[in-house]
Design an enzyme around this catalytic site. Structure first.
Site, PDB file in Angstrom:
ATOM      1  N   ARG A 161      16.544  25.630  23.979  1.00 38.44           N
ATOM      2  CA  ARG A 161      18.125  26.128  23.829  1.00 38.44           C
ATOM      3  C   ARG A 161      18.283  27.361  24.316  1.00 38.44           C
ATOM      4  O   ARG A 161      19.053  28.280  24.317  1.00 38.44           O
ATOM      5  CB  ARG A 161      18.356  26.408  22.208  1.00 38.44           C
ATOM      6  CG  ARG A 161      18.117  25.088  21.323  1.00 38.44           C
ATOM      7  CD  ARG A 161      19.360  24.067  21.862  1.00 38.44           C
ATOM      8  NE  ARG A 161      18.975  22.725  20.877  1.00 38.44           N
ATOM      9  CZ  ARG A 161      18.153  21.738  21.285  1.00 38.44           C
ATOM     10  NH1 ARG A 161      17.731  21.966  22.407  1.00 38.44           N
ATOM     11  NH2 ARG A 161      17.880  20.767  20.430  1.00 38.44           N
ATOM     12  N   SER A 231      24.055  21.210  14.363  1.00 32.43           N
ATOM     13  CA  SER A 231      23.209  21.860  14.097  1.00 32.43           C
ATOM     14  C   SER A 231      23.594  23.506  14.151  1.00 32.43           C
ATOM     15  O   SER A 231      23.779  23.772  15.298  1.00 32.43           O
ATOM     16  CB  SER A 231      22.050  21.463  14.801  1.00 32.43           C
ATOM     17  OG  SER A 231      21.525  20.267  14.526  1.00 32.43           O
ATOM     18  N   GLU A 327      22.352  28.626  16.408  1.00 32.04           N
ATOM     19  CA  GLU A 327      22.760  28.284  17.447  1.00 32.04           C
ATOM     20  C   GLU A 327      24.086  28.730  18.334  1.00 32.04           C
ATOM     21  O   GLU A 327      24.044  28.927  19.551  1.00 32.04           O
ATOM     22  CB  GLU A 327      22.577  26.631  17.702  1.00 32.04           C
ATOM     23  CG  GLU A 327      21.071  26.164  17.862  1.00 32.04           C
ATOM     24  CD  GLU A 327      21.180  24.616  18.094  1.00 32.04           C
ATOM     25  OE1 GLU A 327      22.086  24.143  18.779  1.00 32.04           O
ATOM     26  OE2 GLU A 327      20.173  23.957  17.553  1.00 32.04           O
TER      27      GLU A 327
END
Length: 342
Positions: A161, A231, A327
């Site tokens: 990520r 998510s 995130e």
């Protein structure tokens, strides 16, 4: 300055924030014409793809640039198919495009929301495949020079990520196109959960795509019905020693060994074991079917979402000694901030 342009329909949480100016860029030339003057004048600017990885905590006191450039060019050689994809293309629709034309390798990443231009920034991934596995190059507008630059996958400095676009090139680059390389000798990637039941000798890319779509649709709420950003937390990566210690105390813990001897833990499992699945805080909640997802119950603000996220982080840390990271990007009045607001 009047903040009269609503952003509610342009962020998947459905947060009722506005911005000072809202413009559309339908080509990379338009991106340059719009973004370069704003950057040179040091005015607040936000480049927006699908709006699926953002939490607006305030009205944005600047210009939001919607990336709407379209186009997919395909070439091939004996080894692979090569795709040149404009940043405004929808990621899931791109996967459908490739499957329909017999080009495989993206199927594990089905139904990840957002645009192609956002994919390398976050190095998106799902079910054992990440963007870096299929990326050939990334093109971006280099704001300091005003030139379009193309860099290789290695130069993107991809990690879990993470990428150079979140680090050295943060606020200095606008992704305009992505090159993908899909090898013709396709091999299925079946290491994760719901894909393990497939026979690697007979499974098709379409079957993997359909299974991923089925699982994600069952677990992840439709943002049009229940606002969310997919998510919300990264799966934390811990040392092997830390994992062994946790496994002794929590024998059912879910972890995936990484190539560098670290272990990636399932954040959703940690949150669920902290008894937070379905937990409600004001108008925000942890989704009752997938603990990795935070949802807007109808009237939540971005600050509500952040407050809930901080509560989840605290509870998981108290129970496991593991710190979760969010995130989505947290966007305040003048640009990107952090989770610890309001």
């Amino acid at each position: 300055m009047s903040l009269s342009h609503s952003l509610q329909s342009f962020n998947s949480f459905g947060l009722a924030q506005s911005c000072a100016d809202l413009v559309e860029a339908h080509s990379k030339e338009a991106v340059k014409a719009i973004c370069l003057p704003l950057w040179q004048q040091q005015l607040p600017m936000l480049v927006l793809g699908g709006g699926s990885n953002l939490v607006f905590t305030e009205d944005f006191n600047g210009t939001v640039v919607r990336m709407l450039s379209k186009g997919i060019k395909v070439s091939e050689d004996a080894e692979a198919f090569y795709l040149e994809v404009e940043a405004g293309e929808n990621w899931h629709e791109l996967i459908q495009f490739t499957l329909e034309r017999g080009m495989f390798g993206l199927e594990n990443m089905a139904l990840i929301p957002g645009t192609v231009g956002a994919a390398p920034i976050q190095n998106i991934g799902a079910y054992g495949v990440e963007l870096c596995d299929v990326c050939d190059w990334v093109e971006y507008l280099d704001l300091p020079s005003g030139e379009f630059v193309r860099i290789s996958t290695a130069e993107c400095q991809f990690a879990y990520r993470e990428s150079i676009f979140k680090d050295k090139l943060r606020d200095l680059a606008v992704v305009t196109a992505v090159g993908l390389r899909l090898v013709k000798r396709w091999q299925p990637r079946l290491a994760y959960g719901p894909l393990q039941s497939f026979d690697p000798a007979t499974v098709t890319a379409r079957e993997i795509f359909d299974r991923v779509c089925q699982v994600r649709s069952e677990k992840l709420p439709d943002p049009a019905v229940l606002g969310n950003a997919g998510s919300f937390f990264k799966n934390p990566i811990v040392s092997a020693a830390c994992y062994l210690d946790l496994a002794q105390r929590f024998p059912m813990i879910v972890g995936y060994a990484q190539a560098d001897a670290t272990v990636k833990l399932a954040a959703g499992w940690l949150i669920e074991q902290a008894e937070l699945k379905g937990f409600v805080l004001g108008n925000a909640a942890v989704h009752d079917k997938q603990a990795l997802v935070l949802v807007n119950r109808g009237e939540a603000t971005g600050r509500d979402i952040c407050r809930l996220a901080r509560h989840v982080i605290t509870q998981v840390q108290d129970k496991f000694g593991v710190v979760l990271e969010a995130e989505p990007r947290i966007i305040g009045a003048n640009g990107e901030g952090d989770l610890y607001v309001g």
